[in-house]
Design an enzyme around this catalytic site. Structure first.
Site, mmCIF file in Angstrom:
data_model
loop_
_atom_site.group_PDB
_atom_site.id
_atom_site.type_symbol
_atom_site.label_atom_id
_atom_site.label_comp_id
_atom_site.label_asym_id
_atom_site.label_seq_id
_atom_site.Cartn_x
_atom_site.Cartn_y
_atom_site.Cartn_z
ATOM 1 C CE LYS A 169 3.884 47.826 61.931
ATOM 2 N NZ LYS A 169 4.467 47.316 63.142
ATOM 3 C CE1 TYR B 294 -3.403 42.298 64.272
ATOM 4 C CE2 TYR B 294 -3.322 44.136 62.724
ATOM 5 C CZ TYR B 294 -2.798 43.456 63.803
ATOM 6 O OH TYR B 294 -1.660 43.916 64.404
ATOM 7 C CE LYS C 172 7.145 49.306 63.641
ATOM 8 N NZ LYS C 172 7.339 48.321 64.708
HETATM 9 C C1 PBG Z 1 6.582 47.107 67.582
HETATM 10 C C2 PBG Z 1 5.423 46.859 66.663
HETATM 11 C C3 PBG Z 1 4.326 47.697 66.441
HETATM 12 C C4 PBG Z 1 3.513 47.044 65.510
HETATM 13 C C5 PBG Z 1 4.106 45.836 65.196
HETATM 14 N N1 PBG Z 1 5.301 45.739 65.902
HETATM 15 C C6 PBG Z 1 3.956 48.974 67.076
HETATM 16 C C7 PBG Z 1 4.893 50.089 67.105
HETATM 17 O O1 PBG Z 1 5.873 50.155 66.376
HETATM 18 O O2 PBG Z 1 4.610 50.959 67.910
HETATM 19 C C8 PBG Z 1 2.227 47.590 64.973
HETATM 20 C C9 PBG Z 1 1.319 46.618 64.273
HETATM 21 C C10 PBG Z 1 -0.057 47.116 64.049
HETATM 22 O O3 PBG Z 1 -0.391 48.293 64.268
HETATM 23 O O4 PBG Z 1 -0.892 46.292 63.637
HETATM 24 N N2 PBG Z 1 6.830 46.024 68.413
#
Ligand code: PBG
Length: 326
Positions: free
Chosen positions: A251, A316, A197
């Site tokens: 991600k 989405y 991530k």
């Molecule tokens: C953290 C989390 C995030 C997303 C999913 N889980 C945001 C982050 O890491 O700041 C982002 C998902 C998206 O942008 O669609 N809980």
């Protein structure tokens, strides 16, 4: 000796031929719909930067998930927006936390027809917006945070989650959660690890959706990955698989197709990719201006994620895809 010309266009001549030789197919079976449920509201709230996506009430969530099941969507991933935030993320592990009660509602509504994935992080529940508890210097304390994740995992499993999805990028989180689930008797609950991530600027609309602002202009670069690094993703993925991840995730998706392909080549567990909020918002904004063809571009983006090697896509666009695929 001369060879006959190779003429790849032969196989592109008719729609039937093209369909026959297509290497990649997006199907509703592979899509996971991210959904938001907010505590203490009476009506679903639109999210300006995520057109078509709302913060659900418990009731509207139940209805949405039933409709998605009817459309053939197999899985949802749930995010909670609590009425109160604090310094320890209580809402993430409290038995009556919004996601835990919503999971129970949904399990009651759709039984085993829907795979219920609980995002497992604490930023939505923290007054400072970080994905963990802070130490005295205001830094995210890795090991103290693992204890909170362990409690949240067990609470989500008790609520009715099929899968928990740790997204906080703490070191050791998968192993720690696995042990906690097993100790609580939840040996059947799977872990979808947000393994690679990145500290991406593409999460902006999501933070609107969950009402998260990181305190003091801070960011997540101290725990999420540097977008310049691809090999590091394999270190993360190896770690997570070793610690018991059942599915690993990359991600964002479209901006990291190379990483998806590398991870696919590396592991034998299913690979998921998260087509994140900013990627969706760019599509919607350009389409709303009439600059691109929404449906064609949406399908092309989802196809590219699958072609890179993702087995599952969190998007989405799941409902849109399922509707147009019927
Ligand atoms: C953290 C989390 C995030 C997303 C999913 N889980 C945001 C982050 O890491 O700041 C982002 C998902 C998206 O942008 O669609 N809980």
């Amino acid at each position: 000796m001369t060879f006959p010309d190779r003429r790849p266009r032969r196989l592109r001549r008719t729609p039937a031929l093209r369909q026959l030789v297509a290497e990649t197919h997006v199907t509703t079976d592979d899509l996971i719909a991210p959904l938001f449920v907010r505590e203490g509201i009476d009506e679903p709230q639109p999210i300006a930067s995520l057109p078509g996506v709302v913060q659900h009430t418990r009731e509207s969530l139940r209805k949405e998930v039933a409709e998605l099941a009817g459309l053939g969507v197999r899985a949802v991933v749930l995010f909670g927006v609590p009425a109160h935030k604090d310094e320890v993320g209580t809402g993430a592990f409290a038995e009556d936390g919004i996601v835990q009660v919503a999971l129970a509602d949904l399990r009651h509504e759709v039984g085993d027809d829907m795979v219920l994935i609980a995002d497992l992080c604490v930023d939505e529940y923290m007054s400072h917006g970080h994905c963990g508890v802070l130490d005295e210097q205001g830094r995210v304390d890795n090991d103290a945070t693992l204890e909170v994740y362990a409690r949240a995992a067990v609470a989500q499993a008790n609520g009715g989650a099929t899968i928990v999805a740790p997204s906080g990028m703490m070191d050791g989180q998968v192993g720690h959660i696995r042990s906690a689930l097993d100790a609580a008797g939840h040996t059947d609950i799977a872990i979808l690890a947000y393994a690679a991530k990145y500290a991406s600027a593409l999460y902006g609309p999501f933070r609107d959706a969950v009402d998260v602002q990181i305190a003091d202009g801070g960011d997540r670069r101290g725990y999420q990955q540097d977008p310049r690094n691809a090999r590091e993703a394999l270190v993360e993925v190896d770690e997570d698989v070793d610690q018991g991840a059942d599915i690993v995730m990359v991600k964002p998706a479209v901006a990291y197709l190379d990483v998806i392909a590398d991870v696919r080549a590396r592991v034998d567990v299913p690979v998921a990719a998260y087509h994140v909020s900013g990627e969706y918002a760019m599509l919607k904004a350009a389409a709303a201006n009439g600059w691109i063809d929404h449906d064609a571009v949406a399908l092309e983006l989802l196809t590219s994620i699958k072609r890179a090697g993702a087995d599952l896509v969190l998007t989405y666009l799941a409902r849109w895809f399922a509707e147009q695929a019927r």
